[in-house]
Design an enzyme around this catalytic site. Structure first.
Site, short mmCIF file in Angstrom:
data_model
loop_
_atom_site.label_atom_id
_atom_site.label_comp_id
_atom_site.label_asym_id
_atom_site.label_seq_id
_atom_site.Cartn_x
_atom_site.Cartn_y
_atom_site.Cartn_z
N GLU A 17 -24.65 49.43 47.95
CA GLU A 17 -24.62 48.38 46.93
C GLU A 17 -25.50 48.73 45.75
OE1 GLU A 17 -22.74 45.68 46.69
OE2 GLU A 17 -21.70 46.36 48.48
N HIS B 10 -17.67 51.53 43.94
CA HIS B 10 -17.40 51.65 45.38
C HIS B 10 -16.16 52.51 45.61
CE1 HIS B 10 -20.41 49.10 47.13
NE2 HIS B 10 -20.00 47.99 46.52
N HIS C 55 -18.76 47.59 39.19
CA HIS C 55 -19.42 47.71 40.49
C HIS C 55 -18.39 48.05 41.57
CE1 HIS C 55 -22.31 46.27 43.70
NE2 HIS C 55 -21.16 46.07 44.32
N GLU C 56 -17.27 47.32 41.58
CA GLU C 56 -16.23 47.58 42.59
C GLU C 56 -15.55 48.93 42.36
OE1 GLU C 56 -16.20 45.86 45.17
OE2 GLU C 56 -17.48 44.26 44.41
#
Length: 387
Positions: A208, A161, A157-158
């Site tokens: 997100e 980003h 997930h990070e």
């Protein structure tokens, strides 16, 4: 990608053999993950994320605020705070986190691992921040409460980003939030800051959703992605939590109540940087049901080499279509009422994205699919089934 503790080649884990495969205390057999060679972040970016970011970059005053922040932001000082007050992850410190980060990066075909820190915080969370050289920070609570598959999903997930370029704008949100508090006593001093901050928060909530998809692609484990959202909602112990009941809860949140509940939900979301966990789980399920997740794993995804030829206009149109489709599918009472005004209401909502964009630039006056894809993705073979 090669790391000191990792073998070369695809991001796979060896299949357990011998007694290790039969011991009752042994971990769940590793899933074989597909390396998504040359994948572009456009593959996982939510259409509303790309459209909101495009509109954000053209927002009146945005460039000036960005330049001001870039001049005042001391990235070196903030990194030194983590270097002095957190644990930098490598093959010697938190090797488990280092291994999972390297696996997630290899699956997403990331050539160079970003700097990674673990800070003391008992909640489940992480962040990717920075301007010129973004880095990732993970809370110690994530290490304590997440299993390997869930933590790999969070790290992916990070990384999502990072690859989508979100870190710069997330850093802006953090700084602008502080500015808004400090400038509150100055008449009119917060107007531009709050306007940009409000637009940033709307974009961040969509970003997100994009990063959730990246986390799923990095882990390629839909049940783990769902469990991560369940733990975000209720903590680390899922022994008394039921997956089906959680998804039913998500559906009820979307449709239950009357107009009062719709307005309350708007108030709840307003000012938040993240969507609520049940909404994130529901959105991820819709993405799987759409077939897009399976197509990406089959190799049908945009490549980084083609990013320069991507159309900005297509991003805005995709965002408008995304809002229109969300409006049509929503079971929220307020959305249902608006739909009763006529079939053109959905087109009005979708076109609203373009109208807002024109104003900002000054250029002008459940269920998606049958659920079969979700069922297939979340019901692996018996020996790979999560406990």
């Amino acid at each position: 990608m090669t790391t000191p503790d990792e073998p070369t080649g695809p991001a796979t884990e060896p299949e357990p053999t011998g007694s290790a495969a039969t011991e009752s205390a042994a971990p769940t057999p590793a899933r074989r993950r597909i390396v998504l060679t040359g994948i572009s972040s456009r593959a996982w970016e939510h259409p509303a994320d790309r459209g909101a970011l495009t509109a954000l970059r053209e927002l009146r005053g945005f460039d000036e605020v960005l330049k001001a922040i870039s001049g005042l932001w001391n990235e070196r000082a903030w990194r030194l705070e983590f270097l002095g007050g957190a644990i930098r992850v490598d093959h010697r410190q938190y090797p488990r986190v280092y291994r999972l980060s390297a696996e997630a990066a290899a699956t997403l075909d990331v050539a160079e691992l970003p700097e990674l820190f673990v800070q003391y915080d008992r909640t489940i969370n992480g962040m990717c921040v920075g301007m010129s050289k973004p880095f990732i920070v993970v809370n110690s609570g994530s290490l304590e409460l997440l299993d390997d598959d869930e933590l790999r999903c969070l790290l992916g997930h990070e990384l999502g980003h990072l690859l989508s370029g979100h870190a710069v704008y997330r850093t802006m949100v953090l700084i602008l939030t502080r500015w808004a508090r400090q400038l509150g006593a100055i008449p009119g001093g917060t107007f531009v800051v709050l306007a940009v901050l409000g637009a940033l928060l709307e974009w961040w909530r969509k970003a997100e959703l994009s990063a959730d998809r990246a986390g799923l692609l990095a882990s390629q484990d839909p049940p783990a992605s769902l469990r991560l959202n369940m733990k975000l909602a209720g903590g680390g112990d899922l022994s008394e939590v039921d997956t089906t009941a959680f998804l039913e809860q998500a559906a009820e949140y979307d449709r239950a109540g009357d107009l009062r509940d719709s307005l309350i939900k708007l108030r709840i979301v307003w000012g938040r940087s993240h969507p609520l966990p049940v909404a994130r789980a529901s959105e991820l399920r819709r993405w799987i049901d759409s077939g897009e997740y399976a197509r990406i794993l089959a190799g049908e995804y945009p490549r980084r080499d083609d990013d320069r030829s991507a159309s900005v206009g297509d991003d805005v149109r995709a965002a408008a279509n995304s809002y229109r489709e969300a409006f049509r599918q929503s079971q929220d009472p307020l959305m249902s009422l608006l739909r009763r005004f006529g079939d053109g209401a959905g087109d009005f909502v979708g076109a609203g994205a373009n109208r807002v964009r024109d104003w900002m630039t000054g250029s002008g006056g459940r269920d998606a699919g049958t659920g079969d894809a979700w069922s297939a993705a979340t019901n692996p073979p018996p020996d790979g089934e999560p406990t």
